[in-house]
Design a protein around this motif. Structure first.
Motif, mmCIF file in Angstrom:
data_model
loop_
_atom_site.group_PDB
_atom_site.id
_atom_site.type_symbol
_atom_site.label_atom_id
_atom_site.label_comp_id
_atom_site.label_asym_id
_atom_site.label_seq_id
_atom_site.Cartn_x
_atom_site.Cartn_y
_atom_site.Cartn_z
ATOM 1 N N VAL A 184 0.861 -1.227 0.056
ATOM 2 C CA VAL A 184 0.041 0.043 -0.030
ATOM 3 C C VAL A 184 0.763 1.193 0.001
ATOM 4 N N SER A 185 0.636 2.166 -0.772
ATOM 5 C CA SER A 185 1.368 3.493 -1.194
ATOM 6 C C SER A 185 0.934 4.290 -0.042
ATOM 7 N N ILE A 186 1.811 5.244 0.670
ATOM 8 C CA ILE A 186 1.386 6.253 1.448
ATOM 9 C C ILE A 186 2.061 7.556 1.040
ATOM 10 N N GLN A 187 1.271 8.747 0.963
ATOM 11 C CA GLN A 187 1.871 10.095 0.525
ATOM 12 C C GLN A 187 1.467 11.053 1.456
ATOM 13 N N THR A 188 2.059 12.171 1.698
ATOM 14 C CA THR A 188 1.863 13.405 2.434
ATOM 15 C C THR A 188 1.766 14.354 1.657
ATOM 16 N N ASN A 189 0.754 15.491 2.098
ATOM 17 C CA ASN A 189 0.723 16.659 1.447
ATOM 18 C C ASN A 189 0.887 17.823 2.547
ATOM 19 N N ILE A 190 2.126 18.186 2.847
ATOM 20 C CA ILE A 190 2.097 19.373 3.948
ATOM 21 C C ILE A 190 2.668 20.653 3.390
ATOM 22 N N PRO A 191 1.935 21.685 3.475
ATOM 23 C CA PRO A 191 2.528 23.047 3.024
ATOM 24 C C PRO A 191 3.803 23.265 3.785
ATOM 25 N N PRO A 192 4.844 24.043 3.306
ATOM 26 C CA PRO A 192 6.098 24.323 4.023
ATOM 27 C C PRO A 192 5.749 25.450 5.177
ATOM 28 N N SER A 193 4.627 26.221 4.902
ATOM 29 C CA SER A 193 4.527 26.960 5.875
ATOM 30 C C SER A 193 3.473 26.859 6.821
ATOM 31 N N LEU A 194 3.327 25.510 7.067
ATOM 32 C CA LEU A 194 2.530 25.046 8.119
ATOM 33 C C LEU A 194 2.782 25.529 9.531
ATOM 34 N N PRO A 195 1.867 26.357 10.215
ATOM 35 C CA PRO A 195 2.278 26.634 11.591
ATOM 36 C C PRO A 195 2.439 25.572 12.837
ATOM 37 N N LYS A 196 2.924 26.035 13.587
ATOM 38 C CA LYS A 196 3.149 24.870 15.062
ATOM 39 C C LYS A 196 1.950 24.790 15.588
ATOM 40 N N ALA A 197 1.671 23.560 16.225
ATOM 41 C CA ALA A 197 0.430 23.549 16.977
ATOM 42 C C ALA A 197 0.920 23.610 18.431
ATOM 43 N N ARG A 198 -0.538 23.842 19.295
ATOM 44 C CA ARG A 198 0.164 23.683 20.741
ATOM 45 C C ARG A 198 -0.470 22.294 21.153
ATOM 46 N N ALA A 199 0.441 21.528 21.542
ATOM 47 C CA ALA A 199 0.007 20.196 21.871
ATOM 48 C C ALA A 199 1.022 19.336 22.588
ATOM 49 N N ASP A 200 0.777 18.169 22.824
ATOM 50 C CA ASP A 200 1.390 17.164 23.614
ATOM 51 C C ASP A 200 1.845 16.421 22.532
ATOM 52 N N GLU A 201 3.318 16.386 22.106
ATOM 53 C CA GLU A 201 3.723 15.717 20.864
ATOM 54 C C GLU A 201 3.735 14.032 21.250
ATOM 55 N N ASP A 202 3.855 13.729 22.229
ATOM 56 C CA ASP A 202 3.613 12.242 22.398
ATOM 57 C C ASP A 202 2.145 11.710 22.237
ATOM 58 N N ARG A 203 1.283 12.634 22.877
ATOM 59 C CA ARG A 203 -0.186 12.220 22.566
ATOM 60 C C ARG A 203 -0.696 12.260 21.344
#
Length: 373
Positions: free
Chosen positions: A246-265
């Motif tokens: 199964v192929s997997i692709q990502t589509n993420i803009p380079p200017s995507l801002p950071k999120a306020r989150a718990d990285e592990d969760r």
């Protein structure tokens, strides 16, 4: 809203108008008694006095005394009539109020005894005041408790079944080893270990579910690069995608801002969604992970070209132990609560999670949002 409609919807106005009606009725009764009875009584007493006409000096005093007596009789009669009418009106209003309260009390007692199917009969055309609305909300509360009790019973049954499955397998392997039916080889012990691991995962998931539903998981919130998190998660799972074809692709803009989150969760949420997409996408299919920012949130979507989800299953996907395909989930070792945990983790971050599908055989999309840091 009309004045009458406002009165119908508020118990306070009903009670106020009831007391006002009692006063008005009493006044009308007094006036009617004075108008009808007082002249008759006065004439009767005056006639009696005329027969006994005596000293003119005492005539005025006797006349006043008889008039006062006639007035007292009229007022007394009016008070008796007004009291009876007021009692009848008060009895009617108080009975309506006490009947609703009594029904609420009896229904609450039955619900406290475990009869969650208990409901109060409500006439929506008449019971529109505060007591009527209380009865409506009481029925809604009873229905919610009934659903919770049903889910509790289902949870106990599902947990018992999930625990029984690996335990039965382990017991079967051990009995086979004891009886000599199964050879004491590494392959046999590996199967026992896999079932024990499955049992351990279920116990861990149950413990995790209990903690997230109770809000007992502290979050280490900080700015997290979503592009880095998504990329690392995809790369971690890429070997499994390659093994299945199964192929997997990502589509993420380079200017995507950071999120306020718990990285592990948040990684736990991504692993669950991407892992599910892999599990339900056949060989030759494709999974796409894309992200974008909008309205103060970072949005992440995991879409696949897999088996899809029927419309009737969509509202229940995040329920505990809910499975679209029971046999496939059990064969894959899933506990059936991964999406439930993901939902609570996303909500703990202040975001939302959802699922969409165009139907069976048409893939599915899972999306969640996390506030921008």
């Amino acid at each position: 809203m009309s004045i009458w409609g406002n009165v119908r919807r508020h118990l306070g106005w009903k009670l106020f108008l009831t007391y006002f009606a009692i006063i008005a009725i009493a006044g009308m009764v007094f006036a009617t008694a004075a108008e009808l009875h007082m002249p008759v009584a006065f004439e009767r007493h005056l006639a009696a006095m005329t027969k006994q006409m005596g000293d003119a000096a005492t005539l005025e005093q006797d006349l006043f005394q008889n008039f006062r007596q006639a007035t007292i009789e009229s007022v007394t009669l009016g008070m008796v009539a007004a009291t009876m009418l007021a009692l009848a009106l008060s009895l009617y209003v108080s009975r309506r109020i006490s009947t609703t309260i009594r029904r609420l009390m009896l229904a609450a007692r039955r619900i406290a005894g475990g009869y969650y199917e208990e409901r109060i009969r409500v006439d929506e055309r008449r019971d529109v005041d505060e007591l009527g609305q209380l009865a409506v909300h009481f029925n809604q509360m009873a229905a919610a408790l009934d659903r919770i009790e049903t889910r509790r019973q289902e949870l106990i049954g599902n947990v018992a079944h999930e625990l029984r499955t690996p335990l039965t397998s382990i017991k079967g392997y051990m009995e086979g080893l004891i009886d000599g039916v199964l050879p004491a080889e590494p392959h046999t012990f590996e199967k026992i270990r896999l079932e024990a691991d499955r049992l351990q995962r279920l116990v861990d998931d149950l413990q995790e579910l209990s903690r997230v539903e109770a809000g007992a998981i502290p979050l280490n919130l900080k700015p997290v690069s979503m592009s880095v998190l998504i990329t690392s998660t995809v790369e971690h799972l890429r070997p499994q995608f390659m093994d299945k074809g199964v192929s997997i692709q990502t589509n993420i803009p380079p200017s995507l801002p950071k999120a306020r989150a718990d990285e592990d969760r948040l990684r736990q949420v991504l692993l669950n969604l991407v892992g599910n997409a892999l599990q339900y996408t056949p060989t030759g299919g494709q999974v796409t992970v894309r992200a974008w920012a909008a309205a103060g949130f970072v949005h992440v979507e995991v879409s696949d070209t897999g088996i899809g989800i029927a419309p009737e299953h969509l509202p229940h996907l995040f329920d505990r132990f809910y499975r679209v395909d029971h046999s496939r989930s059990r064969a894959g070792g899933g506990s059936g609560i991964g999406l439930t945990i993901a939902k609570h983790l996303v909500k703990a971050h202040g975001g939302e999670i959802s699922a969409q599908s165009a139907g069976l055989g048409r893939g599915s999309r899972f999306a969640f949002s996390i506030p921008i840091a």
